[in-house]
Design a protein around this motif. Structure first.
Motif, mmCIF file in Angstrom:
data_model
loop_
_atom_site.group_PDB
_atom_site.id
_atom_site.type_symbol
_atom_site.label_atom_id
_atom_site.label_comp_id
_atom_site.label_asym_id
_atom_site.label_seq_id
_atom_site.Cartn_x
_atom_site.Cartn_y
_atom_site.Cartn_z
ATOM 1 N N UNK A 75 0.803 -1.222 0.000
ATOM 2 C CA UNK A 75 0.000 0.000 0.000
ATOM 3 C C UNK A 75 0.827 1.257 0.000
ATOM 4 N N UNK A 76 1.985 1.255 -0.671
ATOM 5 C CA UNK A 76 2.835 2.444 -0.648
ATOM 6 C C UNK A 76 3.132 3.021 -2.025
ATOM 7 N N UNK A 97 -3.913 7.781 2.206
ATOM 8 C CA UNK A 97 -2.814 8.689 1.810
ATOM 9 C C UNK A 97 -2.552 8.711 0.299
ATOM 10 N N UNK A 367 10.890 8.753 -11.096
ATOM 11 C CA UNK A 367 11.310 7.615 -10.286
ATOM 12 C C UNK A 367 10.318 7.316 -9.160
ATOM 13 N N UNK B 106 18.915 9.274 -5.545
ATOM 14 C CA UNK B 106 17.507 8.854 -5.527
ATOM 15 C C UNK B 106 17.304 7.670 -6.451
ATOM 16 N N UNK B 107 16.465 6.754 -6.025
ATOM 17 C CA UNK B 107 16.191 5.548 -6.803
ATOM 18 C C UNK B 107 14.697 5.430 -7.028
ATOM 19 N N UNK B 108 14.349 4.607 -8.025
ATOM 20 C CA UNK B 108 12.945 4.442 -8.384
ATOM 21 C C UNK B 108 12.200 3.717 -7.267
ATOM 22 N N UNK B 109 10.974 4.131 -7.014
ATOM 23 C CA UNK B 109 10.119 3.440 -6.062
ATOM 24 C C UNK B 109 10.031 4.154 -4.725
ATOM 25 N N UNK B 110 9.390 3.500 -3.780
ATOM 26 C CA UNK B 110 9.175 4.068 -2.453
ATOM 27 C C UNK B 110 9.646 3.082 -1.396
ATOM 28 N N UNK B 111 10.032 3.611 -0.250
ATOM 29 C CA UNK B 111 10.349 2.767 0.908
ATOM 30 C C UNK B 111 9.152 2.751 1.860
ATOM 31 N N UNK B 112 8.991 1.623 2.513
ATOM 32 C CA UNK B 112 7.844 1.451 3.406
ATOM 33 C C UNK B 112 8.310 1.502 4.852
ATOM 34 N N UNK B 119 1.349 4.326 3.697
ATOM 35 C CA UNK B 119 2.117 5.376 3.032
ATOM 36 C C UNK B 119 3.531 4.917 2.722
ATOM 37 N N UNK B 120 4.272 5.739 1.993
ATOM 38 C CA UNK B 120 5.649 5.400 1.665
ATOM 39 C C UNK B 120 6.479 6.657 1.557
ATOM 40 N N UNK B 122 10.092 8.516 -0.270
ATOM 41 C CA UNK B 122 10.984 8.403 -1.420
ATOM 42 C C UNK B 122 12.240 7.630 -1.061
ATOM 43 N N UNK B 123 12.768 6.949 -2.081
ATOM 44 C CA UNK B 123 13.998 6.166 -1.871
ATOM 45 C C UNK B 123 15.180 7.094 -2.108
#
Lengths: 368, 172
Positions: A75-76, A97, A367, B106-112, B119-120, B122-123
């Motif tokens: 869910x992020x 969110x 990204x 910065x890298x692609x995607x999100x950190x949890x 929510x997440x 940015x990497x």
């Protein structure tokens, strides 16, 4: 002493009874049975039957319908959004969110968070029906820089892949330590004329689950799995003069677009600004030089922020946006293709718009 | 009792209340700790080889900060500021305040976040090098989030563990 024994027996007995109650409850109350999902009722009207109780995303993947996801269902990432017209229940706190007010009003949900508890009616873009899962062999791993590698995956099943240059795939990271299987999105960088293989440019992320596997465990000859292709980032069908702007592994989809232009004998005028911190961060320079020879109107402008003193660097220096601002005069009749960090993209858009480029002519693959 | 001291720093009472907030445990601490020890979210987990219980780690670090006169949110705010200033470099190194060289990757995607609130982030990895001493500190957007919202500096021996004292002595 007998009192203690009786007390222990009584407590154990109550524990056992509670455990039995839980098992019964799980079997009869939490068991949602089979549920029917109707997909695109007014157009495709597909119906699938799935076992209830699982997340919608997983249920659809189980039916070989691959909805994009970059966070393993946590869910992020927000990529797995789709419209649920009936049967989903209220929006969950974990979804809020990532959903705008408009999305919530129109029934958009995070499919990784919605549990299938009853029949559902959903809408997904029809192009997702053409998403496939692929098995491939890792045929080659090539170092590009100190922290970037190129991976070539030759397809096994199916043996061919169709995609639009600019699209990405989701690479499956298997269990290799105590991680869980997870997917990560990577743009295809290879020549689209070669439909029997794909190449990816991957930059190492310290502690990253996928990049640790790619850099430290994956070997040539290993089997890999991925699904796709996804994404709307692509070259417009025109000969409008363009700028490409990228940093780091953002060069991947640009390389694919350049292959496409070469294959189509495109006369499109393109200047590619590639930003790097130092000269050792420059990747695929030889390939870009070849495109300069193969394409009549292609110019490659690597921009190095801090060239090493002994590097002998004679090219552009500073930020990629500074080089862009220096070179661009009137961008009102041009378009731009950007791939990189949100910061780089936002800064580039500012420069492009200041030079007269309309927002709708700026295409990007952020990204995050 | 006044809530603020003369210089507008939080009072001891407010500090204590904020510490208590950070130390509030979610319902299933065991499950949280299992997730943090595993490689489910990041390779190697967030606790590293540290054998202490999660909230023992947090309590000790938050107490250290308190003795140094800082709140976790103050430290996180300063870290965010350095990240924001470093982000002007668009991935290249920039000199900040004449004292630091900051580079953002910065890298692609999100950190949890491992805590169960959705929510997440940015990497992004921020590397800060002090120009006077050469000292290098590194953190992620997720690390800053965990410091601010959970008082968590990661376990000793994990890749992104930041010692509170070292952090405070070098970034302010």
């Amino acid at each position: 002493m007998w009192g203690i024994v009786i007390s222990v027996a009584a407590v154990s007995g109550m524990g056992a009874a509670l455990a039995l109650l839980l098992v019964i409850a799980e079997r009869y109350i939490a068991n949602y049975g089979e549920c029917e999902i109707t997909i695109n009722e007014s157009t495709d009207d597909r119906k699938v039957t799935v076992q209830g109780g699982q997340p919608l995303l997983g249920a659809l993947v189980g039916q070989k319908m691959f909805i994009p996801s970059a966070c393993g269902g946590r869910g992020t990432c927000g990529l797995c959004k789709l419209k649920v017209k009936e049967g989903a229940g209220p929006v969950l706190p974990t979804e809020e969110p990532l959903l705008s007010t408009d999305e919530r009003d129109s029934g958009v949900r995070l499919s990784c968070q919605v549990k299938v508890r009853n029949d559902l009616k959903i809408e997904i873009p029809s192009e997702l029906f053409s998403i496939r899962e692929y098995k491939a062999t890792c045929a080659r791993i090539r170092d590009l820089t100190h922290d970037m590698k190129e991976f070539r995956f030759e397809l096994v099943d199916p043996a061919k892949i169709d995609y639009v240059p600019g699209q990405y795939i989701q690479l499956l990271t298997p269990v290799y330590k105590d991680n869980e299987e997870t997917y990560r999105a990577y743009s295809i960088s290879s020549d689209p004329a070669d439909r029997s293989a794909i190449e990816l440019v991957i930059r190492y992320v310290p502690d990253g689950i996928c990049t640790t596997w790619c850099f430290k465990y994956l070997k040539e000859g290993d089997e890999v799995r991925f699904n796709g292709p996804y994404g709307e980032f692509r070259l417009a069908k025109n000969v409008v003069p363009s700028v490409f702007i990228a940093g780091g592994s953002g060069i991947a989809p640009m390389k694919c677009l350049l292959h496409q232009m070469k294959n189509e004998h495109s006369g499109k005028e393109v200047t590619f600004y590639f930003g790097a911190n130092t000269t050792k961060d420059l990747a695929l320079v030889d390939e870009m030089d070849r495109f300069t020879k193969d394409l009549s109107s292609f110019k490659f402008v690597p921009v190095v922020a801090r060239p090493e003193p002994d590097s002998g660097w004679k090219g552009d220096t500073g930020l990629v946006t500074e080089a862009l601002a220096r070179d661009l005069k009137d961008a009102s009749g041009m378009e731009a293709y950007l791939c990189g960090s949100p910061g780089m993209i936002e800064a580039s858009i500012k420069v492009l718009k200041s030079k007269g480029m309309p927002q709708e002519k700026i295409y990007y693959d952020k990204f995050a | 009792m006044e809530n603020k001291t003369d210089d507008n720093r939080p009072s001891r009472r407010e500090q204590r209340l904020r510490e208590e907030q950070l130390l509030k445990r979610p319902p299933d601490v065991q499950k949280l700790e299992e997730t943090m020890r595993s490689s489910r979210l990041v390779m190697g987990g967030f606790l590293g080889p540290d054998k202490r219980a999660l909230y023992d780690i947090i309590e000790e670090d938050v107490s250290t900060l308190g003795r140094l006169g800082y709140l976790a949110e103050e430290v996180a705010s300063r870290m965010r500021q350095l990240t924001h200033l470093g982000a002007q470099g668009l991935g290249t190194s920039v000199t900040v305040e004449g004292r630091f060289e900051v580079t953002i990757e910065e890298h692609k995607g999100l950190n949890v976040c491992p805590w169960p609130h959705g929510g997440g982030v940015r990497k992004r990895i921020t590397t800060v090098r002090r120009l006077d001493s050469g000292k290098v500190l590194r953190w992620t957007d997720l690390g800053v989030h965990m410091i601010q919202h959970h008082g968590f500096f990661e376990g000793r021996g994990s890749l992104y563990r930041l010692e509170p004292r070292e952090l405070v002595e070098n970034i302010f």
